[in-house]
Design an enzyme around this catalytic site. Structure first.
Site, PDB file in Angstrom:
ATOM      1  N   SER A 186       0.829  -1.210   0.000  1.00  0.00           N
ATOM      2  CA  SER A 186       0.000   0.000   0.000  1.00  0.00           C
ATOM      3  C   SER A 186       0.865   1.262   0.000  1.00  0.00           C
ATOM      4  CB  SER A 186      -0.879   0.004   1.251  1.00  0.00           C
ATOM      5  OG  SER A 186      -1.658   1.164   1.267  1.00  0.00           O
ATOM      6  N   CYS A 217      -0.915   3.011  11.141  1.00  0.00           N
ATOM      7  CA  CYS A 217      -0.065   4.082  10.606  1.00  0.00           C
ATOM      8  C   CYS A 217       0.731   4.692  11.766  1.00  0.00           C
ATOM      9  CB  CYS A 217      -0.933   5.146   9.932  1.00  0.00           C
ATOM     10  SG  CYS A 217       0.035   6.557   9.373  1.00  0.00           S
TER      11      CYS A 217
HETATM   12  C1  SIN Z   1       0.949   8.125   5.148  1.00  0.00           C
HETATM   13  O1  SIN Z   1       0.044   8.395   4.360  1.00  0.00           O
HETATM   14  O2  SIN Z   1       1.437   9.016   5.867  1.00  0.00           O
HETATM   15  C2  SIN Z   1       1.473   6.727   5.256  1.00  0.00           C
HETATM   16  C3  SIN Z   1       0.427   5.768   5.621  1.00  0.00           C
HETATM   17  C4  SIN Z   1       0.923   4.664   6.515  1.00  0.00           C
HETATM   18  O3  SIN Z   1       2.120   4.545   6.786  1.00  0.00           O
HETATM   19  O4  SIN Z   1       0.107   3.872   6.997  1.00  0.00           O
END
Ligand code: SIN
Length: 302
Positions: free
Chosen positions: A21, A128
Site C-alpha cells: 500500500s 499508521c
Molecule cells: C501516510 O500516508 O502518511 C502513510 C500511511 C501509513 O504509513 O500507513
C-alpha cells in the site's frame, strides 16, 4: 516443474509478490502497469471516509537503508475512489483495498464499500505510525484491533487482513486479537516510527517531524515479527519490510510468510522487481528441490 503460486486464505495468487500500500496503488493507470509487470496482487493506497490532502512537504526523504515518510494519509475519499476501481476491470490479479478509519464503524463502512466496488480482499491499515487518530491508538490495542476486525467481518464476505505494527507492545498479542476477531490473515509490519534531523537546519526534516521508516533497514525487525506470528497464529502471515531481492522474499517465506509485499524497492529497482524476484525464487527452488512455496514455507520455524 516449479510452481510459485500461493494462497492467502481463499485468495489465490499466481506468485507471492504483492504491491504494498502507498506505492502506485491510487490510480487505475498505475495499478494496471503494476499488474502487467508481474505482481501477484496489488494493495491500493489507504482510503478513508473523506478526501484528505495530507501534510505539506517535505513528506518523504531517503535515509540510511530506506525511506522515511509522513504523507498524512492523502487520498481521494471512498466515494471518489470508485472511479478508479471502475476502470481496473482488465486487471487479472487480486486487488486488495486498503482502508483506514477512526473506529470500527468507519472501518466496517469502508470495507463494505470496497467489497461493493468489486475488490478481492481488504487490508486494514490500523497501524499508521504517525497519523493522529488513525494509527497506533487503534493498532497497539489488542481489544480495539479485535473489535475492528470483528465489525468488519460482520459486514463483508471477502478476506480481511489487518496490517500490524511493531511500534508498540507485543505484535503477537495484537496478531492473536486479530485472529480472535476473525481475521483471514495478518500483514506484518507497517513502517517503524522514526525521525531524521537536518543537522544544518537543526530540526526534523519532515513537516510532521515523525514519520514511518520503511525499506531494507527494517527487514530484520519484520522477519522476526513474521517468524513469531507464524509460530503462534493459525492464519496466514504476509511479510512486508525491505523486500528488494529474491533472497529477501525467500527469507520471509522460510520465516513462515505465504507472500511478501514490496514497497520501497519499486522506487529503487523499478517495476521489473516483481518479475526479477519471481525468477530468482524459481531458480533457488529448482536448485533446492522445492516444487511449491508450501514445500519451504516456515522451514526455519522447525
Ligand atoms: C501516510 O500516508 O502518511 C502513510 C500511511 C501509513 O504509513 O500507513
Amino acid at each position: 516443474m516449479v510452481n510459485i503460486g500461493t494462497r492467502i486464505s481463499e485468495l489465490k495468487l499466481r506468485n507471492p509478490t504483492i504491491l504494498a500500500s502507498g506505492i502506485l496503488g491510487e490510480t487505475s493507470g498505475s495499478m494496471k502497469r503494476v499488474a502487467s509487470c508481474g505482481a501477484g496482487a496489488i494493495v491500493t493506497k489507504s482510503i478513508g471516509m473523506k478526501p484528505r490532502e495530507g501534510y505539506p512537504n517535505p513528506t518523504a526523504v531517503e535515509i540510511e537503508c530506506g525511506i522515511l515518510n509522513s504523507m498524512g494519509l492523502p487520498n481521494p475519499g471512498i466515494e471518489e475512489f470508485k472511479k478508479e476501481i471502475d476502470e481496473i476491470d482488465e486487471i487479472d490479479i487480486p486487488v486488495i483495498g486498503s482502508i483506514f478509519g477512526k473506529d470500527e464503524k468507519e472501518f466496517a463502512f469502508l470495507a463494505k464499500k470496497m467489497e461493493e466496488y468489486g475488490l478481492d480482499a481488504i487490508e486494514l491499515n490500523l497501524s499508521c505510525p504517525h497519523a493522529r487518530g488513525y494509527g497506533l491508538e487503534i493498532g497497539s490495542s489488542p481489544d480495539i484491533v479485535r473489535e475492528v476486525v470483528r465489525e468488519v467481518k460482520k459486514k463483508v464476505s471477502i478476506p480481511v487482513f489487518p496490517k500490524l505494527s511493531a511500534n508498540a507492545g507485543d505484535i503477537v498479542d495484537i496478531g492473536k486479537a486479530a485472529e480472535e476477531g476473525g481475521a483471514d490473515g495478518v500483514v506484518a509490519i507497517n513502517s517503524l516510527r522514526a525521525m531524521k534531523i537536518d543537522i544544518h537546519l537543526k530540526k526534523p526534516i519532515l513537516y510532521n517531524r515523525v514519520g514511518g521508516y520503511s525499506g531494507k533497514g527494517i527487514k530484520p525487525v519484520a522477519v522476526r515479527c513474521v517468524y513469531e506470528l507464524s509460530r503462534e497464529l493459525d492464519i496466514p502471515v504476509i511479510g512486508v519490510g525491505g523486500v528488494e531481492t529474491w533472497e529477501d522474499a525467500v527469507e520471509y517465506i522460510l520465516a513462515g510468510a505465504c507472500a511478501v509485499q514490496i514497497g520501497a524497492a519499486v522506487y529503487y529497482r523499478g517495476l521489473s522487481v516483481f518479475a526479477e524476484i519471481c525468477e530468482g525464487m524459481k531458480r533457488w527452488m529448482e536448485e533446492n528441490g522445492f516444487e511449491s512455496i508450501e514445500d519451504f514455507r516456515g522451514v526455519a520455524l522447525k
